[in-house]
Design a protein around this motif. Structure first.
Motif, mmCIF file in Angstrom:
data_model
loop_
_atom_site.group_PDB
_atom_site.id
_atom_site.type_symbol
_atom_site.label_atom_id
_atom_site.label_comp_id
_atom_site.label_asym_id
_atom_site.label_seq_id
_atom_site.Cartn_x
_atom_site.Cartn_y
_atom_site.Cartn_z
ATOM 1 N N ASN A 1 8.259 -9.033 1.495
ATOM 2 C CA ASN A 1 8.174 -7.584 1.600
ATOM 3 C C ASN A 1 8.750 -7.001 2.881
ATOM 4 O O ASN A 1 8.215 -6.047 3.436
ATOM 5 C CB ASN A 1 6.726 -7.129 1.431
ATOM 6 C CG ASN A 1 6.375 -7.047 -0.023
ATOM 7 O OD1 ASN A 1 6.855 -6.147 -0.711
ATOM 8 N ND2 ASN A 1 5.615 -7.997 -0.516
ATOM 9 N N SER B 1 -4.696 -1.767 0.383
ATOM 10 C CA SER B 1 -3.640 -2.057 1.360
ATOM 11 C C SER B 1 -2.295 -1.675 0.753
ATOM 12 O O SER B 1 -1.989 -2.037 -0.380
ATOM 13 C CB SER B 1 -3.656 -3.554 1.704
ATOM 14 O OG SER B 1 -2.502 -3.879 2.454
ATOM 15 N N CYS B 2 -1.515 -0.945 1.514
ATOM 16 C CA CYS B 2 -0.245 -0.483 0.951
ATOM 17 C C CYS B 2 0.746 -1.632 0.812
ATOM 18 O O CYS B 2 1.658 -1.581 0.004
ATOM 19 C CB CYS B 2 0.353 0.641 1.796
ATOM 20 S SG CYS B 2 1.172 0.091 3.311
ATOM 21 N N GLY B 3 0.552 -2.676 1.625
ATOM 22 C CA GLY B 3 1.422 -3.847 1.504
ATOM 23 C C GLY B 3 2.588 -3.865 2.453
ATOM 24 O O GLY B 3 3.441 -4.729 2.372
ATOM 25 N N ARG C 1 -1.435 -6.899 4.394
ATOM 26 C CA ARG C 1 -1.079 -7.218 3.005
ATOM 27 C C ARG C 1 -1.671 -8.556 2.599
ATOM 28 O O ARG C 1 -2.314 -8.672 1.563
ATOM 29 C CB ARG C 1 0.441 -7.258 2.860
ATOM 30 C CG ARG C 1 0.916 -7.619 1.470
ATOM 31 C CD ARG C 1 2.433 -7.748 1.417
ATOM 32 N NE ARG C 1 2.917 -8.815 2.260
ATOM 33 C CZ ARG C 1 3.735 -8.660 3.301
ATOM 34 N NH1 ARG C 1 4.189 -7.467 3.616
ATOM 35 N NH2 ARG C 1 4.122 -9.692 4.006
ATOM 36 N N THR D 1 7.706 -2.143 -5.847
ATOM 37 C CA THR D 1 6.764 -1.723 -6.875
ATOM 38 C C THR D 1 5.380 -2.242 -6.526
ATOM 39 O O THR D 1 5.240 -3.079 -5.637
ATOM 40 C CB THR D 1 7.203 -2.211 -8.263
ATOM 41 O OG1 THR D 1 6.335 -1.637 -9.244
ATOM 42 C CG2 THR D 1 7.141 -3.725 -8.366
ATOM 43 N N LYS D 2 4.373 -1.749 -7.220
ATOM 44 C CA LYS D 2 2.968 -2.128 -6.997
ATOM 45 C C LYS D 2 2.549 -1.805 -5.567
ATOM 46 O O LYS D 2 3.183 -1.014 -4.889
ATOM 47 C CB LYS D 2 2.720 -3.617 -7.285
ATOM 48 C CG LYS D 2 3.334 -4.119 -8.566
ATOM 49 C CD LYS D 2 2.592 -3.689 -9.792
ATOM 50 C CE LYS D 2 3.285 -4.272 -11.025
ATOM 51 N NZ LYS D 2 2.873 -3.601 -12.244
ATOM 52 N N ARG D 3 1.505 -2.510 -5.148
ATOM 53 C CA ARG D 3 0.905 -2.171 -3.862
ATOM 54 C C ARG D 3 0.304 -3.429 -3.252
ATOM 55 O O ARG D 3 -0.015 -4.361 -3.985
ATOM 56 C CB ARG D 3 -0.184 -1.127 -4.127
ATOM 57 C CG ARG D 3 -0.519 -0.273 -2.977
ATOM 58 C CD ARG D 3 -1.246 0.966 -3.426
ATOM 59 N NE ARG D 3 -2.628 0.717 -3.782
ATOM 60 C CZ ARG D 3 -3.434 1.649 -4.293
ATOM 61 N NH1 ARG D 3 -2.983 2.865 -4.530
ATOM 62 N NH2 ARG D 3 -4.669 1.364 -4.578
ATOM 63 N N GLY D 4 0.146 -3.434 -1.945
ATOM 64 C CA GLY D 4 -0.532 -4.538 -1.267
ATOM 65 C C GLY D 4 0.152 -5.866 -1.528
ATOM 66 O O GLY D 4 1.378 -5.945 -1.580
ATOM 67 N N ASP D 5 -0.649 -6.925 -1.725
ATOM 68 C CA ASP D 5 -0.022 -8.244 -1.883
ATOM 69 C C ASP D 5 0.590 -8.432 -3.268
ATOM 70 O O ASP D 5 1.108 -9.510 -3.568
ATOM 71 C CB ASP D 5 -1.004 -9.374 -1.517
ATOM 72 C CG ASP D 5 -2.283 -9.340 -2.333
ATOM 73 O OD1 ASP D 5 -2.341 -8.601 -3.336
ATOM 74 O OD2 ASP D 5 -3.231 -10.063 -1.965
ATOM 75 N N LYS D 6 0.543 -7.403 -4.100
ATOM 76 C CA LYS D 6 1.249 -7.472 -5.385
ATOM 77 C C LYS D 6 2.646 -6.869 -5.307
ATOM 78 O O LYS D 6 3.406 -6.865 -6.269
ATOM 79 C CB LYS D 6 0.426 -6.773 -6.474
ATOM 80 C CG LYS D 6 -0.876 -7.480 -6.746
ATOM 81 C CD LYS D 6 -1.719 -6.720 -7.763
ATOM 82 C CE LYS D 6 -3.103 -7.345 -7.902
ATOM 83 N NZ LYS D 6 -3.905 -7.192 -6.667
ATOM 84 N N ASN D 7 2.960 -6.334 -4.143
ATOM 85 C CA ASN D 7 4.274 -5.726 -3.887
ATOM 86 C C ASN D 7 5.445 -6.642 -4.192
ATOM 87 O O ASN D 7 5.400 -7.825 -3.878
ATOM 88 C CB ASN D 7 4.400 -5.472 -2.374
ATOM 89 C CG ASN D 7 3.945 -4.095 -1.967
ATOM 90 O OD1 ASN D 7 3.503 -3.317 -2.780
ATOM 91 N ND2 ASN D 7 4.079 -3.801 -0.695
ATOM 92 N N GLU E 1 4.220 3.457 -9.563
ATOM 93 C CA GLU E 1 3.528 2.174 -9.459
ATOM 94 C C GLU E 1 2.602 2.103 -8.249
ATOM 95 O O GLU E 1 1.705 1.275 -8.202
ATOM 96 C CB GLU E 1 4.555 1.031 -9.378
ATOM 97 C CG GLU E 1 5.295 0.776 -10.684
ATOM 98 C CD GLU E 1 4.453 -0.013 -11.685
ATOM 99 O OE1 GLU E 1 3.434 -0.589 -11.286
ATOM 100 O OE2 GLU E 1 4.826 -0.023 -12.873
ATOM 101 N N PHE E 2 2.846 2.941 -7.259
ATOM 102 C CA PHE E 2 2.031 2.889 -6.041
ATOM 103 C C PHE E 2 0.672 3.547 -6.256
ATOM 104 O O PHE E 2 -0.332 3.106 -5.719
ATOM 105 C CB PHE E 2 2.762 3.592 -4.900
ATOM 106 C CG PHE E 2 2.090 3.467 -3.555
ATOM 107 C CD1 PHE E 2 2.311 2.348 -2.764
ATOM 108 C CD2 PHE E 2 1.238 4.457 -3.078
ATOM 109 C CE1 PHE E 2 1.697 2.223 -1.526
ATOM 110 C CE2 PHE E 2 0.617 4.343 -1.845
ATOM 111 C CZ PHE E 2 0.848 3.220 -1.061
ATOM 112 N N ARG F 1 6.158 6.641 -1.707
ATOM 113 C CA ARG F 1 5.048 5.708 -1.656
ATOM 114 C C ARG F 1 4.335 5.912 -0.317
ATOM 115 O O ARG F 1 4.978 6.158 0.691
ATOM 116 C CB ARG F 1 5.569 4.277 -1.771
ATOM 117 C CG ARG F 1 6.222 3.977 -3.109
ATOM 118 C CD ARG F 1 7.070 2.733 -3.080
ATOM 119 N NE ARG F 1 6.309 1.547 -2.744
ATOM 120 C CZ ARG F 1 5.563 0.855 -3.595
ATOM 121 N NH1 ARG F 1 5.529 1.218 -4.860
ATOM 122 N NH2 ARG F 1 4.884 -0.195 -3.217
#
Lengths: 427, 178, 580
Positions: free
Chosen positions: C173, A347-349, A355, C193-199, B65-66, A190
């Motif tokens: 996270n 944003s990668c989070g 995030r 999983t996912k990205r950003g604030d959906k992580n 998923e990324f 990732r």
């Protein structure tokens, strides 16, 4: 400033048909620079010195002296070393590196080979965003040609120097343009930017010394070797010399990529180069170097040219030299909301402020866009930008914060006009 | 459904793996091979990739998923990725998006009943000077979109004709008239 | 020695510490979430922001440059830095929230961001009361919220694995869980999983988080995102009492905490011991807690008519034992010790036999080859195999033990806390015609066969020592009261809030969970008294271990004080005459 930009002849992508064919490229002096540096006249050190002297400032947005970056690589210890070429090109408003992939791939390949030689790298990867699948294919065929001619591979041109060169596809993630995120993605993970230090020159790909350069940056290298650092330094603006691939988009009559010296006045680029604002509209604003660079109002553009000093003084940055031209009919709230949406989406989070901050910015802007915002929301937005800036591992949070701060500050009236009159405002 | 790679694909994967000092960097390229073959990387395909590369399934899942280009579920035959970001936004990207939505009777993120089209709203595709534009199924870029051009493209796709690659040449500065 | 200045005070340091760890080691405080001393440092929560600067040195002389006041000129980093990944260097100047308003503000800002998408469900969240986010919000967080838009919604009540449940909305996270699975347990079962604030963290679709160490992620989780499927909604943490102890589920002797409420063990968590288990423990060690609550032997039992065990008074049981002993010769008695019992219990068991002229007890280790994992799960199923060896018990394999039991010489068998039938060493028939006296904690197929059954305290009811597979002696503390103990009087025991202030009018305060059992040392004193032996230990097990350390060279120098101070003591197992 050196000679007038109007008399400049393109050198990165000269007007030669089929230059992407290696034979045409060679016929036009291609791979001579590589031969030169592999000859006894040059050492790895002298290549780095020459490139450093030329002051090729990174064309990916950060503007760091490429030769200086190369000099950070530690002494070879016999283990693998890498050059990772950044062709992720995902900053909105930026679409220039694909021109090199399509029209002069061998210039970039040659520059990368010279860089790899100077830094004694064993493998070169060019990371290209997955959406550019057609351009990845173009690069693959150009690389095959170069392999066949013996410019890549074992014992290149009998010099004893060996290097491999591969493309690596992305798959849809703006963040992978951040250099350490790109390394993670190259490693098959990732795309989370890495904590620095250690810097890639110490610990890059698989923990080994690695240098990351932008595609356009590397394409300048053979020009410097062939023509000398002084020649290069005399092109364009003194503090940011060399040819630049300007990507001009938005409300202009002739959008596209133009090769011109650095330091062209912004208004010349819009009016003369790109044929002026479309439909005879008035110019409202310009985003000079990709979506993260602060927007400049039309009245801030007098005398401003496309070099880092001039743009900094004006309150913005050169970035990737991808100009977005904005006409008088454009709704700045819509525009800013869409930029905020982009950074929220990308944003990668990893880091908290980015995030959660990017999403918050977007949601408040959406509220304002829908006429439900209040003036206090504008101040909250400004507050949030300071809470995000400089607090994260990479610069995505900064890139998200800057447009919000500067667009609100520079178009405050327009934003306030869209806000509900709050109870406090009436009093 | 059981997903497998052919011998040829496995050979191709070996060639990719040889580019790196370990198997993991092949994750993205092999997910691409899988998606190009199966049309998506649903969980069973992710498992195949993990198995083929000898990597943990969770790793492959996290990677799939990324990255937004991987289809985590089956999509329409043609995925229309309409850019609405910045330059495309101000040059009519949303008009094109909404026109497509109306034309195909679906919203972005949805697939037509006949499984022919999926519309997605996407972020900047790096074709800002040719806005508005879209990409078809992670493939060809279709630039300078107008409603008429959209009609033509959709008509062509329905007949199995993929638009051709449009070279966007370097712009040359026109000599000043005065 | 190099020095660093933190909030105006000088601290000397050695080596190359990271700033956050150094600050904590000095007893100072910085808020943080993602950092963990035993895992990689991602610096992703961004909470431990500090201001740092380096003194400026004159290039030529190498001397520090001084300002007009004679103070060192400091070049401050342009941005605040996270302390977790920042190297401490000589002369470094650090300003934390204690001395710098910008740092204080930055930490507050960061908490504001963390909280905007975090559900404010502390009242129903298991983590409340032991939640780093809750605590640090109180200490360093903003007073209110400026967040007036919609929170991000994510999956809730996700059964990640048999033992761990995810509430993705609570997740901040920090990636501690995924790092644990990648770096410590190496099951690689988790990813973000996912990205950003959906992580959020998850397994691959269709996969289950059945990592044998999965519950460590619940401990690691700095919020209530990962909770224990078993412990969930069982108790508020402030209702419980926490007592240090040793995991007896295998031979590793992981250091643990026993969490009790109303003398019921409700959960077990690992306790840090760098020499044994670091911060971790296997899930099986936590899952055994019902053994301490349920199926306990309470009051002695005797078999009167050949088949049926009936409960008996302590006096009657001891009298029965006395009569049986008087009717038999010492050489007709076989004593079997237990790797499942402590050093003190085994020692007294052997001493008792010795005083009566019974031969040295046998014991059969409880090893299941192949069940260990080279980490914290051992082939050895018992906590004290080495302890019994060091006491000089005669080690036998299953076959030899069976033969000894079946031998016609053995008319009476004294068995200490080893469920030999249940673990397949003996069959019920092997015991026919024998008079079995057993000292045990829990009912089992083996205890059913006991003609005389004495209930003894288990590891959570007494202080006692266990020698792990690596030869380290460590000890437990009493966590549960028995019918005969009282935590207000027993100085080894700790008291939770409810223990101390609870009354019968409170929930969770009863007398119901006190088992009618005795520690072996108290029991031996009573039995000894009946048989005319003086085996009295006024000081309980503490006095027993003192005697062990005096009499047994392998245990020389061992005391509870040392075990407590040194987190256990490594015994010299190699140079002792121990049968392997």
């Amino acid at each position: 400033m050196a000679a007038d930009w109007r008399s400049f002849k393109p050198v990165l992508i000269p007007d030669i048909p089929n230059l992407d064919d290696i034979d045409v490229y060679i016929k036009n002096g291609g791979y001579e620079a590589l031969k030169k540096v592999l000859s006894d006249d040059w050492t790895t050190k002298s290549v780095i010195e020459e490139v450093k002297a030329a002051n090729i400032r990174g064309r990916g947005g950060a503007g760091f002296n490429a030769g200086l970056k190369w000099s950070f690589m530690p002494e070879p210890d016999g283990g693998p070393r890498y050059l990772a070429c950044n062709g992720d090109e995902s900053e909105p408003g930026t679409f220039k590196d694909r021109m090199l992939f399509e029209y002069n791939p061998h210039l970039f390949i040659e520059g990368s080979l010279i860089a790899a030689y100077a830094m004694q790298c064993s493998t070169i990867y060019v990371y290209i965003r997955g959406e550019y699948i057609d351009w990845i294919k173009m690069m693959d065929s150009a690389l095959n040609q170069a392999y066949e001619k013996g410019f890549i591979g074992e014992n290149i041109l009998g010099s004893g120097f060996s290097v491999n060169f591969y493309t690596h596809p992305g798959a849809g993630a703006y963040i992978c343009g951040e250099e350490t995120s790109m390394l993670e993605s190259l490693e098959g993970k990732r795309g989370y930017p890495r904590v620095k230090p250690p810097f890639p020159a110490q610990k890059g790909l698989w923990g080994r010394p690695t240098t990351i350069n932008n595609i356009e940056t590397l394409a300048n290298v053979p020009l410097v070797i062939n023509n000398g650092a002084d020649w290069f330094k005399n092109i364009g603006a003194e503090n940011h010399p060399g040819p630049i691939l300007y990507g001009i988009s938005g409300h202009v009559n002739q959008p596209g990529v133009y090769e011109l010296p650095s330091g062209v006045p912004v208004l010349d680029l819009i009016d003369e180069v790109a044929g002026g604002v479309k439909n005879g509209k008035k110019l409202k604003a310009v985003i000079p170097g990709g979506s993260s660079t602060p927007v400049l109002r039309a009245d801030q553009l007098d005398g401003v040219s496309m070099d880092s000093n001039s743009l900094r003084e004006a309150g913005s940055m050169l970035g990737t030299a991808g100009l977005v031209v904005i006409d008088e009919d454009t709704d700045m709230i819509d525009l800013l909301w869409r930029i905020a949406h982009f950074y929220h989406h990308e944003s990668c989070g990893q880091c908290t402020p980015c995030r959660d901050g990017t999403g918050w910015l977007e949601k408040i802007l959406l509220k304002i866009k829908n006429g439900e915002g209040e003036v206090k929301d504008l101040d909250l937005l400004l507050d949030l930008t300071t809470q995000m800036e400089g607090r994260t591992i990479c610069a995505l949070a900064d890139a998200a914060a800057w447009p919000v701060r500067h667009t609100i500050n520079r178009f405050r009236d327009e934003f306030e006009a869209r806000c509900k009159k709050s109870v406090h405002a009436i009093a | 459904m059981k997903y497998e790679f052919t011998e040829d694909e496995l050979k191709q994967i070996e060639v990719i793996k040889a580019r790196y000092p370990e198997a993991r960097p092949a994750t993205l390229p092999v997910l691409w091979i899988a998606q190009n073959k199966f049309g998506h990387v649903e969980p069973d395909v992710q498992k195949l990739v993990a198995r083929t590369l000898g990597l943990p399934e969770a790793h492959v899942h996290g990677v799939a998923e990324f990255y937004t280009q991987y289809y985590k579920k089956e999509q329409g035959k043609f995925v229309l990725d309409v850019c609405t970001c910045l330059s495309c936004q101000i040059c009519g990207g949303y008009d094109i998006l909404h026109y497509l939505e109306d034309k195909l009777g679906i919203k972005h993120g949805e697939t037509t009943k006949d499984k022919m089209f999926t519309i997605q709203q996407v972020e900047c595709l790096g074709a800002c000077g040719y806005a508005p534009m879209m990409q078809i199924t992670n493939g060809v870029y279709v630039n300078h979109l107008t409603r008429e051009k959209v009609d033509k493209v959709i008509h062509g796709l329905k007949n199995g004709e993929m638009p051709e690659f449009e070279p966007m040449e370097m712009r040359k500065v026109k000599p000043q008239e005065n | 020695m190099p020095e660093v200045f933190i909030d105006g005070k000088s601290y000397e340091f050695e080596g190359q510490p990271k700033l956050l760890q150094f600050i904590m080691d000095e007893g100072l405080e910085l808020p943080f979430f993602c950092y963990h001393p035993s895992m990689s440092i991602p610096a992703n929560c961004r909470q431990c922001m500090v201001k740092v600067g380096q003194p400026v040195k004159d290039r030529d002389t190498g001397e520090y440059e001084l300002d007009e006041n004679g103070e060192r000129v400091i070049r401050w980093f342009p941005k605040l830095q996270t302390a977790c990944n920042f190297d401490v260097t000589d002369g470094l100047v650090v300003k934390t929230q204690e001395s710098d308003e910008l740092v204080e503000r930055a930490q507050k800002d960061n908490l504001e961001f963390i909280l905007i998408n975090h559900p404010l469900d502390c009242p129903i969240c298991d983590q409340a009361g032991e939640c780093p986010l809750q605590i640090q919000t109180y200490k360093y967080g903003p007073e209110g919220s400026r967040f007036e838009v919609k929170k991000v919604h994510k999956p809730k009540r996700v059964q990640l694995g048999p033992r761990v449940i995810l509430d993705a909305e609570r997740c901040i996270n920090c990636t501690r869980c995924t790092r644990f699975a990648d770096e410590i347990s190496k099951s690689y079962q988790l990813t973000i999983t996912k990205r950003g604030d959906k992580n959020y963290p998850t397994t691959a679709p269709g996969e289950t988080f059945d990592d044998p160490y999965s519950l460590n992620t619940v401990d690691l989780c700095p919020v209530g995102a990962l909770t224990s499927a078993d412990f969930r909604f069982r108790a508020r943490v402030w209702e419980m009492n926490q007592t240090p102890s040793i995991d007896v589920s295998n031979g590793k002797g992981c250091n643990i905490d026993i969490w009790t409420r109303d003398n019921q063990v409700l959960r077990i968590t690992p306790r840090h011991n760098p020499h044994v288990n670091d911060y971790w423990m296997p899930d099986v060690g936590r899952e055994i807690y019902p053994l301490f609550n349920d199926n306990r032997i309470s009051r002695p039992s005797v078999i009167l008519d050949g088949e049926n065990q009936i409960k008996s008074s302590w006096n009657n049981a001891i009298e029965t034992f006395g009569e049986q002993m008087e009717a038999i010769k010492p050489e007709e008695i076989l004593a079997i010790g237990s790797a499942h019992a402590s050093v003190e219990e085994n020692y007294l068991f052997a001493k008792f036999g010795n005083l009566l002229g019974i031969s040295t007890p046998l014991f059969t280790p409880h090893i299941e080859p192949g069940s260990g994992d080279g980490f914290l799960i051992t082939d050895d199923q018992a906590p004290n195999t080495n302890g019994v060896r060091l006491l000089g018990f005669e080690e036998t394999d299953s076959k030899q033990l069976k033969t000894a039991v079946k031998s016609s010489n053995a008319k009476m068998i004294l068995l200490l806390s080893d469920h030999l039938i249940d673990r397949g060493v003996l069959s019920a028939d092997d015991l026919s015609g024998k008079y079995l006296v057993m000292f045990a904690t829990n009912e089992s197929e083996t205890t059913k066969k006991a003609d005389l059954l004495f209930p003894i305290t288990c590891v959570v009811e007494h202080a006692a020592s266990y020698v792990n597979v690596d030869g380290r002696i460590q000890r437990s503390f009493p966590a549960k009261e028995t019918k005969y103990t009282n935590r207000r009087l027993d100085l080894e025991m700790t008291e939770g809030r409810l223990d101390r202030y609870g009354t019968k009018f409170d929930n969770w305060v009863t007398d119901e969970n006190k088992v009618d059992c005795l520690p072996v040392w108290d029991l031996m004193a009573l039995i000894g008294g009946r048989l005319g032996l003086d085996i009295t230990y006024e000081g309980g097990s503490r006095e027993v271990i003192k005697e062990v350390s005096q009499n047994m060279p392998a245990f020389s120098g061992v005391t509870y004080e040392r075990m407590d101070d040194e987190l256990g003591i490594e015994l010299d197992t190699e140079h002792q005459t121990v049968k392997s």
